[in-house]
Design an enzyme around this catalytic site. Structure first.
Site, PDB file in Angstrom:
ATOM      1  N   PRO A  27       0.835  -1.209   0.000  1.00 19.66           N
ATOM      2  CA  PRO A  27       0.000   0.000   0.000  1.00 19.66           C
ATOM      3  C   PRO A  27       0.866   1.254   0.000  1.00 19.66           C
ATOM      4  CG  PRO A  27      -0.021  -1.058   2.157  1.00 19.66           C
ATOM      5  CD  PRO A  27       0.681  -1.990   1.235  1.00 19.66           C
ATOM      6  N   GLN A 105      -6.877  -1.671   1.833  1.00 20.19           N
ATOM      7  CA  GLN A 105      -6.292  -1.335   3.127  1.00 20.19           C
ATOM      8  C   GLN A 105      -7.141  -0.261   3.810  1.00 20.19           C
ATOM      9  OE1 GLN A 105      -2.883   1.234   4.061  1.00 20.19           O
ATOM     10  NE2 GLN A 105      -1.809  -0.601   4.746  1.00 20.19           N
ATOM     11  N   TYR A 186      -0.325   5.568  12.566  1.00 29.24           N
ATOM     12  CA  TYR A 186      -1.738   5.924  12.496  1.00 29.24           C
ATOM     13  C   TYR A 186      -2.475   5.430  13.746  1.00 29.24           C
ATOM     14  CZ  TYR A 186      -0.406   7.217   7.783  1.00 29.24           C
ATOM     15  OH  TYR A 186       0.233   7.808   6.716  1.00 29.24           O
ATOM     16  N   ARG A 234      -1.583  -4.706   9.034  1.00 28.95           N
ATOM     17  CA  ARG A 234      -0.200  -4.248   8.852  1.00 28.95           C
ATOM     18  C   ARG A 234       0.347  -3.744  10.181  1.00 28.95           C
ATOM     19  NH1 ARG A 234       2.814   0.250   4.979  1.00 28.95           N
ATOM     20  NH2 ARG A 234       4.140  -1.279   3.937  1.00 28.95           N
ATOM     21  N   ARG A 328       8.536   0.967  -3.586  1.00 25.69           N
ATOM     22  CA  ARG A 328       9.381   1.685  -4.541  1.00 25.69           C
ATOM     23  C   ARG A 328       9.707   0.825  -5.757  1.00 25.69           C
ATOM     24  NH1 ARG A 328      14.189   2.933  -0.663  1.00 25.69           N
ATOM     25  NH2 ARG A 328      13.295   1.079   0.319  1.00 25.69           N
TER      26      ARG A 328
END
Length: 367
Positions: A27, A105, A186, A234, A328
Site C-alpha cells: 500500500p 487497506q 496511524y 499491517r 518503490r
C-alpha cells in the site's frame, strides 16, 4: 541474474484464496481520489498496471473508514459510504482481470491526520503532541495539531467504522480481502505505542491492553465480512513521523502483539521495516518478520522493506515470510514479476515520481 527466483513464483493459499505467486504491491498513499473520496479513472489505470505486470496481490493505499476522524489526507479515497464503494468497482475489476487478488487497506489517521474534510481537530489515545511535522508531499504544513483524547464512545465508533468499511469493500466494491492498517503511526499504532498512549483504562498501560484496539477491530471486521474473506493487518515499529522507534518491550512486545492477532484469527500479518532483513531490536535479535512467524503460526506473513532487491526477497522467504510486498520497486517496475520471470533487468526508483505532491503522474500511467 544467477539467483534462483522460482520460490517467488510458487503459489500460496490464504484463507482458501489461491495467490498465483509470492509478489505483492505494498500500500502506498497517492492522494488521487476526488475531493469527496471517490476513486478515479487514473486510479483504475494505476492499479491495473500492477496486476497486468504479474503481481499476485495488489493492495490499495490507505482508505479512510468513516466520516468523522479517520481521513488523513486531502484527496484520499474512502469506503465510508456506498458512493465511495461503488467508485472502487472499476479499480477492483481491473486488478482481478489479470488474475491478481485485490486487497483494500483500511486506515484511520488519528493524531497525524493532516487533511480531514469532516472535522477541524484530531483525536488520539491521549492528548499528546505528535512528533515531527506534516508531510509536504501530501499537502502538509507545519506541526501536527495537538489531538484531543478519544472517548470510549468514539472508540466504539472507530471499531464500527472499520467493520462497516470492510463490509463495503468485500460487498459492494468486490475486493477479495481487507488489510487493517495498524502500522506507521496511524491510530491503531498510536494505541500500540507506549509514548502516544498514556491511558489508565482498558485501552492503555500494558502491551496486552494497548493491542486491544487492533484485536477488537479485527474481530468486528471478521464478523462483518465472514469467515471466507481474507482479513489481515499491517504492523510496524517505525512511523511516518518517527522512523527510529522500537518497541520498548522488544521481543516480549512482539510475542504479545503477534500472539494476540494470531489468537484473534487474523489471516495474514503484514510487517514493514525500513530494511526487512535487519534485526528487529539489536544485532543478534531475529527480524520482525521472523518474530511474526514465530508468534503467529496460523497467519501468513507478508514482509515489506527494501525487498525490491531480488536476493533479499528470496532470502526473506527463508526467514519467515510467505509473501514479499514492494513499494518503490513496484513504482519503478509495475511489471516487476514479469521482468523477473523473463530474467530482465529492473529499473531504479526515481524519487521525483513522488514530488512535489505524491499524486499519480501521467508518466506512471504510460509505463
Amino acid at each position: 541474474m544467477d539467483i534462483d527466483t522460482r520460490p517467488l513464483f510458487s503459489p500460496i493459499v490464504i484463507n482458501d484464496r489461491l495467490v498465483k505467486n509470492r509478489l505483492a504491491v505494498a500500500p502506498m498513499t497517492r492522494i488521487t481520489a476526488t475531493e469527496d473520496g471517490r476513486a478515479t479513472e487514473a486510479m483504475t489505470r494505476y492499479y491495473e498496471r500492477f496486476a497486468r505486470g504479474g503481481f499476485g496481490i495488489v493492495t490499495t493505499e490507505g482508505v479512510y473508514t468513516d466520516k468523522a476522524f479517520s481521513q488523513g489526507y486531502r484527496n484520499q479515497p474512502g469506503l465510508a459510504d456506498d458512493d465511495q464503494a461503488n467508485a472502487w468497482k472499476p479499480v477492483v475489476s481491473g486488478i482481478k482481470a489479470h488474475g491478481a487478488l485485490a486487497i483494500a487497506q483500511l486506515m484511520h489517521a488519528g493524531a497525524i491526520s493532516q487533511g480531514n474534510r469532516f472535522r477541524d481537530h484530531t483525536v488520539a489515545p491521549s492528548a499528546i503532541q505528535p512528533k515531527g511535522e506534516q508531510m509536504t508531499v501530501y499537502h502538509g504544513k507545519d506541526r501536527y495539531p495537538l489531538p484531543r483524547q478519544i472517548t470510549e464512545t468514539e472508540i466504539g465508533e472507530v471499531i464500527a467504522g472499520f467493520a462497516d468499511a470492510a463490509a463495503r469493500a468485500a460487498g459492494t466494491a468486490g475486493f477479495d480481502g481487507v488489510e487493517i492498517h495498524g502500522a506507521n503511526g496511524y491510530l491503531i499504532d498510536q494505541f500500540l505505542t507506549d509514548y502516544t498512549n498514556d491511558r489508565d483504562d482498558d485501552w492503555g498501560g500494558s502491551t496486552e491492553r494497548r493491542v486491544r484496539l487492533a484485536v477488537e477491530i479485527l474481530k468486528a471486521v471478521r464478523e462483518k465480512v465472514g469467515a471466507a474473506t481474507p482479513v489481515g493487518i499491517r504492523i510496524s515499529q517505525a512511523k511516518v513521523n518517527d522512523y527510529e522507534h522500537k518497541w520498548v518491550g522488544r521481543e516480549r512486545d512482539a510475542e504479545v502483539i503477534f500472539g494476540s492477532l494470531n489468537d484473534a484469527g487474523v489471516d495474514f500479518i503484514h510487517v514493514t521495516e525500513y530494511e526487512a532483513w535487519r534485526p528487529a531490536f539489536r544485532n543478534k535479535s531475529p527480524t520482525l518478520k521472523n518474530l511474526a512467524r514465530r508468534y503467529a503460526p496460523k497467519a501468513a506473513v507478508f514482509a515489506n522493506g527494501g525487498l525490491h532487491d531480488v536476493a533479499q526477497a528470496v532470502a526473506a522467504l527463508q526467514d519467515g515470510a510467505d509473501v514479499i510486498t514492494v513499494g518503490r520497486g513496484a513504482l519503478a517496475n509495475p511489471d516487476l514479476p514479469s521482468r523477473l520471470s523473463k530474467r530482465l533487468s529492473l529499473s531504479q526508483f526515481d524519487p521525483s515520481i513522488l514530488g512535489p505532491i505524491a499524486h499519480i503522474k501521467d508518466v506512471e500511467l504510460a509505463m
